[in-house]
Design a protein around this motif. Structure first.
Motif, short mmCIF file in Angstrom:
data_model
loop_
_atom_site.label_atom_id
_atom_site.label_comp_id
_atom_site.label_asym_id
_atom_site.label_seq_id
_atom_site.Cartn_x
_atom_site.Cartn_y
_atom_site.Cartn_z
N ILE A 232 0.86 -1.19 0.00
CA ILE A 232 0.00 0.00 0.00
C ILE A 232 0.90 1.23 0.00
O ILE A 232 1.81 1.34 0.81
N LEU A 233 0.63 2.16 -0.93
CA LEU A 233 1.34 3.43 -0.94
C LEU A 233 0.54 4.48 -0.17
O LEU A 233 -0.69 4.53 -0.27
N GLY A 250 2.86 -3.17 -9.82
CA GLY A 250 2.37 -4.25 -8.97
C GLY A 250 1.97 -3.83 -7.58
O GLY A 250 1.64 -4.68 -6.74
N VAL A 251 1.98 -2.51 -7.28
CA VAL A 251 1.46 -2.03 -6.00
C VAL A 251 -0.03 -2.37 -5.94
O VAL A 251 -0.75 -2.25 -6.93
N ASN A 252 -0.50 -2.78 -4.78
CA ASN A 252 -1.87 -3.27 -4.66
C ASN A 252 -2.90 -2.19 -4.37
O ASN A 252 -4.05 -2.28 -4.80
N ASP A 253 -2.51 -1.16 -3.60
CA ASP A 253 -3.50 -0.16 -3.19
C ASP A 253 -2.77 1.11 -2.79
O ASP A 253 -1.53 1.13 -2.63
N PHE A 254 -3.52 2.18 -2.62
CA PHE A 254 -2.93 3.43 -2.12
C PHE A 254 -3.97 4.17 -1.31
O PHE A 254 -5.18 3.93 -1.44
N ALA A 266 -9.44 -0.19 7.35
CA ALA A 266 -10.21 -1.08 6.50
C ALA A 266 -9.39 -1.57 5.30
O ALA A 266 -9.45 -2.74 4.92
N ARG A 267 -8.62 -0.66 4.70
CA ARG A 267 -7.81 -1.06 3.55
C ARG A 267 -6.73 -2.06 3.96
O ARG A 267 -6.43 -3.01 3.23
N VAL A 268 -6.15 -1.85 5.11
CA VAL A 268 -5.14 -2.79 5.61
C VAL A 268 -5.76 -4.16 5.87
O VAL A 268 -5.19 -5.20 5.51
#
Length: 456
Positions: A232-233, A250-254, A266-268
């Motif tokens: 996550i960025l 390939g980063v999954n989320d930010f 929640a994102r984590v």
């Protein structure tokens, strides 16, 4: 990359707008005007990703999402919730319902495509793992469902890469309540820290000092032990172009600053849960691959594996003009062991026989249980002289010491062996097996406990 995206919204104008954007990027688009239709389309396996509106009559987006994520047939399909609601609590509610991401209307094109492309890649990988773990192997889909149903997101092991102590402290105040967080202030050491512990998520700040944060992400992706870790960025609004580049890497989320605590939590949780789900699928894949090629009783490779690998070794021997030896072994009078002492004693004999067999072949040799009390050994590079020496070592190891089964008195066991060598330019695995089999039956007829070679 292309994928099938299901757009779900009760307002036709919204559906057409999103469809046009996605089609322009070469995605295949399906449409649904309500939650019930969306669920049916997903159950039929017709889509790879869902863009789901929240405000719909009868069944809203939250309920639709929850139903999809609690159904084993659809729980792996990524869902992006799209809504005009802009309260942080709405995002959290959507993510806790199982949504993989959240977009706010009016939808930003950059964020839309970044999210869709990232989740489409994830769906492709998940599908491959599911297919390998299920298709053609001895494990049923219900076993995988049972195994993954209990996956949760509590107590995640997180590595936070942030050179700013103040920013890091604010993030850790949120995450420490639920997870085990390690703060790394020196991004150049990320490889060492990842090697030291089994992390489940990496959070990388875009405001690193002296190093490109995307270089850190790229390094994480190139390391064997961390290539599948979610990333996550944490970015500022001006960082959006680099965030898009990160998602392509390939980063999954930010998440954008100022960071809303509940949204971060929640994102984590979403990323940790998804990582654990994929890890369970990988374990299942490894297990079922073993089940497909390993004999459960003896631990040796099975006939299916031997037949395929024999073809590979024959081709290599032919290309390199090298010898390939093959022996077939059959335990003498094994039926009388089962008849006199029972199948439990017979199983112990098979286990001990396999153990002695393994100990007395070379490292390059491949021993397999071919069926019942019959075994085969493939010997790359072995000419007739060497093959006979290996066979004699095995024969002696079997006959020299009684088998202690722990069930009955120690049993004297012997083995008969037939050998063949790749002697003909156009030799095939079947021909070699047939010659070894003929030699084996000659050994049986001539008195057992002996080695016979059958020439081409």
């Amino acid at each position: 990359m292309t994928a099938r995206v299901l757009v779900v919204d009760d307002i036709p104008t919204n559906v057409k707008l999103l469809s046009a954007r996605l089609t322009a990027e070469y995605f295949d688009v399906l449409e649904a005007s309500n939650g019930a239709d969306a669920i049916e389309i997903c159950k039929r396996g017709e889509c790879d990703l869902v863009l789901l509106d929240v405000m719909m009559p009868e069944m809203d987006g939250f309920e639709t999402c929850q139903r999809l994520k609690t159904d084993p047939k659809t729980q792996h399909i990524p869902i992006v919730m799209v809504t005009a609601l802009d309260q942080p609590s709405d995002k959290v509610r959507g993510l806790e319902a199982g949504a993989d991401d959240f977009l706010t209307k009016p939808v930003d094109d950059v964020q839309l495509m970044a999210r869709v492309k990232s989740l489409a890649r994830l769906k492709s990988l998940t599908d491959e793992l599911r297919a390998r773990a299920i298709t053609g192997q001895a494990i049923a889909i219900e076993d995988i469902i049972d195994m993954t149903a209990g996956v949760n997101a509590e107590g995640g092991k997180i590595l936070l890469v942030d050179s700013d102590a103040h920013n890091a402290r604010r993030l850790m105040e949120t995450l420490d309540q639920e997870h085990d967080v390690t703060h790394l202030t020196t991004p150049e050491d990320v490889a060492f820290r990842l090697a030291e512990s089994d992390f489940e998520l990496v959070i990388v700040s875009m405001a690193l000092e002296g190093i490109d944060p995307l270089r850190v992400c790229s390094q994480i992706r190139t390391l064997e032990h961390s290539k599948n870790l979610p990333i996550i960025l944490v970015a500022d609004i001006p960082d959006k172009p680099k965030v898009v580049r990160g998602l392509e890497l390939g980063v999954n989320d930010f998440i954008l600053r100022p960071v809303e605590r509940n949204e971060l939590a929640a994102r984590v949780r979403t990323q940790v849960r998804r990582y654990r789900y994929s890890s369970e699928l990988r374990k299942s894949l490894s297990s079922t691959v073993a089940m497909a090629v390993i004999d459960g009783l003896t631990g040796l490779y099975n006939r299916r594996y031997f037949d395929r690998h024999m073809c590979v070794q024959m081709d290599k021997a032919r290309e390199g003009n090298k010898s390939l030896g093959l022996m077939m072994l059959d335990i003498d009078f094994f039926k009388s062991v089962n008849d006199t002492h029972g199948h439990a004693a017979g199983d112990e004999v098979l286990r001990e026989f396999s153990s002695r067999l393994q100990r007395n072949i070379r490292g390059v040799d491949l021993a397999c249980r071919y069926g019942g009390e019959e075994f085969v050994v493939m010997m790359p590079g072995a000419d007739l002289h060497r093959a006979k020496n290996i066979a004699e070592r095995i024969r002696n190891a079997i006959a020299s010491e009684p088998f202690d089964t722990g069930i009955t008195v120690p049993l004297d066991i012997t083995v008969s062996v037939g050998i063949s060598i790749n002697e003909l330019p156009d030799d095939t695995p079947d021909q070699m097996l047939k010659r070894a089999d003929i030699a084996l039956y000659r050994a049986k007829r001539e008195g057992r406990n002996r080695i016979v070679y059958d020439a081409a």
